[in-house]
Design a protein around this motif. Sequence first.
Motif, PDB file in Angstrom:
ATOM      1  N   ARG A 149      -8.712  11.509   4.895  1.00 42.33           N
ATOM      2  CA  ARG A 149      -7.359  10.972   5.134  1.00 42.33           C
ATOM      3  C   ARG A 149      -7.070  10.895   6.628  1.00 42.33           C
ATOM      4  O   ARG A 149      -6.423   9.964   7.092  1.00 42.33           O
ATOM      5  CB  ARG A 149      -6.318  11.843   4.432  1.00 42.33           C
ATOM      6  N   CYS A 152      -8.480   7.717   7.778  1.00 40.07           N
ATOM      7  CA  CYS A 152      -7.622   6.589   7.391  1.00 40.07           C
ATOM      8  C   CYS A 152      -6.469   6.448   8.381  1.00 40.07           C
ATOM      9  O   CYS A 152      -6.133   5.342   8.799  1.00 40.07           O
ATOM     10  CB  CYS A 152      -7.033   6.787   5.995  1.00 40.07           C
ATOM     11  N   PRO A 174     -11.711   0.693   4.095  1.00 38.39           N
ATOM     12  CA  PRO A 174     -10.478   1.502   4.099  1.00 38.39           C
ATOM     13  C   PRO A 174      -9.415   0.985   3.127  1.00 38.39           C
ATOM     14  O   PRO A 174      -8.697   1.786   2.541  1.00 38.39           O
ATOM     15  CB  PRO A 174      -9.978   1.421   5.547  1.00 38.39           C
ATOM     16  N   CYS A 178      -8.662   4.248   1.073  1.00 35.65           N
ATOM     17  CA  CYS A 178      -7.493   5.012   1.548  1.00 35.65           C
ATOM     18  C   CYS A 178      -6.424   5.178   0.462  1.00 35.65           C
ATOM     19  O   CYS A 178      -5.933   6.289   0.264  1.00 35.65           O
ATOM     20  CB  CYS A 178      -6.935   4.403   2.830  1.00 35.65           C
TER      21      CYS A 178
ATOM     22  N   ARG B 151      -1.227  11.213   3.873  1.00 33.13           N
ATOM     23  CA  ARG B 151      -1.423  10.591   2.557  1.00 33.13           C
ATOM     24  C   ARG B 151      -0.707   9.244   2.490  1.00 33.13           C
ATOM     25  O   ARG B 151      -1.243   8.262   1.988  1.00 33.13           O
ATOM     26  CB  ARG B 151      -0.828  11.471   1.465  1.00 33.13           C
ATOM     27  N   CYS B 154      -2.501   6.639   4.275  1.00 33.68           N
ATOM     28  CA  CYS B 154      -3.627   6.159   3.460  1.00 33.68           C
ATOM     29  C   CYS B 154      -3.150   5.099   2.470  1.00 33.68           C
ATOM     30  O   CYS B 154      -3.790   4.064   2.292  1.00 33.68           O
ATOM     31  CB  CYS B 154      -4.245   7.303   2.667  1.00 33.68           C
ATOM     32  N   TRP B 157      -2.856   1.504   3.458  1.00 30.72           N
ATOM     33  CA  TRP B 157      -4.022   0.623   3.602  1.00 30.72           C
ATOM     34  C   TRP B 157      -4.104  -0.368   2.449  1.00 30.72           C
ATOM     35  O   TRP B 157      -4.891  -1.306   2.491  1.00 30.72           O
ATOM     36  CB  TRP B 157      -5.310   1.453   3.639  1.00 30.72           C
TER      37      TRP B 157
END
Lengths: 230, 232
Positions: A149, A152, A174, A178, B151, B154, B157
């Motif tokens: 993470r 990411c 990604p 992700c 998180r 992420c 994305w």
Amino acid sequence: MTTISDMKRLAEPLLERNPDLFMARRLLVLKPVHHILRAIDLEQTLDPQGFTPQFGATYLFVPRTSGGIRWDVLIRATDDESWVMTNPNVQQMLTQEVEKVLPILRSIQTIDDFMTFTHAPYTFFEPWDAGVERSLVFNAALGNLEEARECCARLKELASTRSAGPTDDRPIVPEALCPLLAKDDRAGIARQLTEWEQISARTFKIEKYWQPSPFPIEAQAPEIDPTAGA
Amino acid sequence: MTTIKQAQTVARKFLGRNPDAVMVQRHIVLKPVGHILRAIHLKRTIDKASFDPDWGVTYMFAPRRNGGIGWDEFIQRRTRHSWRIDEPGLDEELAERIEEVALPILRSITSIQDFMDLTASGRPLFPHWAAIPARRLLFEAALGDLEGARRTCCLLWHPKLMPRNAPSGDDLLDVPQKLGPLLAEDDRAGIARQLTAWERQSAQSFKIEKYWQPSPFPIELQTSGTTPAPGA
């Protein structure tokens, strides 16, 4: 230009003596093929009679579109010799020199082994963790979710990740991993990596030898998230 | 459509009684302005002689370019009539209605957490602070929930949430691009600096620079390593 059939003929003794080897185009590949591809690439050269053997390894769990091994090292010809078809000793030299490096390749079995290999002192390799994109994939495969993470998050700063073309791994990887990492979706991550392995196996034309296998991320018990449902 | 001047005239009575309020263009703004902006917007309407007063709140720590409040509600008159600027006594009624309807809520919101609680209180027009990942990221970062923010980063994305070809400089991209690398390094001071820079930008956008005061974020007040989960 040396042809694929030239290379196949040249590799005959090697294939006979080493039953764990098979040939796919110009690649001599070690079986079994799981997450890591171990091969000797008999590369074309500008010299129409020549070729360059390189040994190396690469990971299959990103969607590869070119068939390059990338982490490979030149296998040098012995003194006063060269890798040309017109050299009468070329087949014997190839057999002998390739068999010297086969133990190295055979020792690379797991993702961890490959990671160690990318840090090998005798090469000019890019270490597996030199780039954020690749670190992301490896950390995901290994189940290091928090580290993945972080990758990411770090990747967000690279404007180029957005403008890269659709054939480039960078936005695809990604974008797929992700959101799965955000949810600790271990099974989803493993499924995605396996799907990419299959694509890569097709690219390298080794589909019938590739065997899907579990990733470390699948073998671990899922973390218990104390904030779940908060 | 009322003019700014008309809006300012009708607000005068309220401003006279509430020294913590200032008028900025068509907004009555409550001081102090820190992370949260509390305001009453005397909005234009299609009808030339009317306006619509809305009370509202918003957070400043985002790269804002338009002056919209976002979390706002209409202040109704005592009667069902519209707010007609030329009605005698309207300034008094406006002052009273703001004091009755808006001030108790607005004065109670002094922290980021207060704002989050308000968005989670079930008012039908108020989107939850965590409803959109790009916004959730800002709040998690401001509160120091670094793990949660990573998180969310992420999640962003996802190509549907963050289109690959979004124009550069888009706010949507700005937030994760600037915060992502800082989050990856647990750079609390850097995150606070970035959020403060966005607050300054928002203050300019709302034209309230002279009332806005930079103030510390929760992320700065924690010792590193603690990442409390926000009250979602």
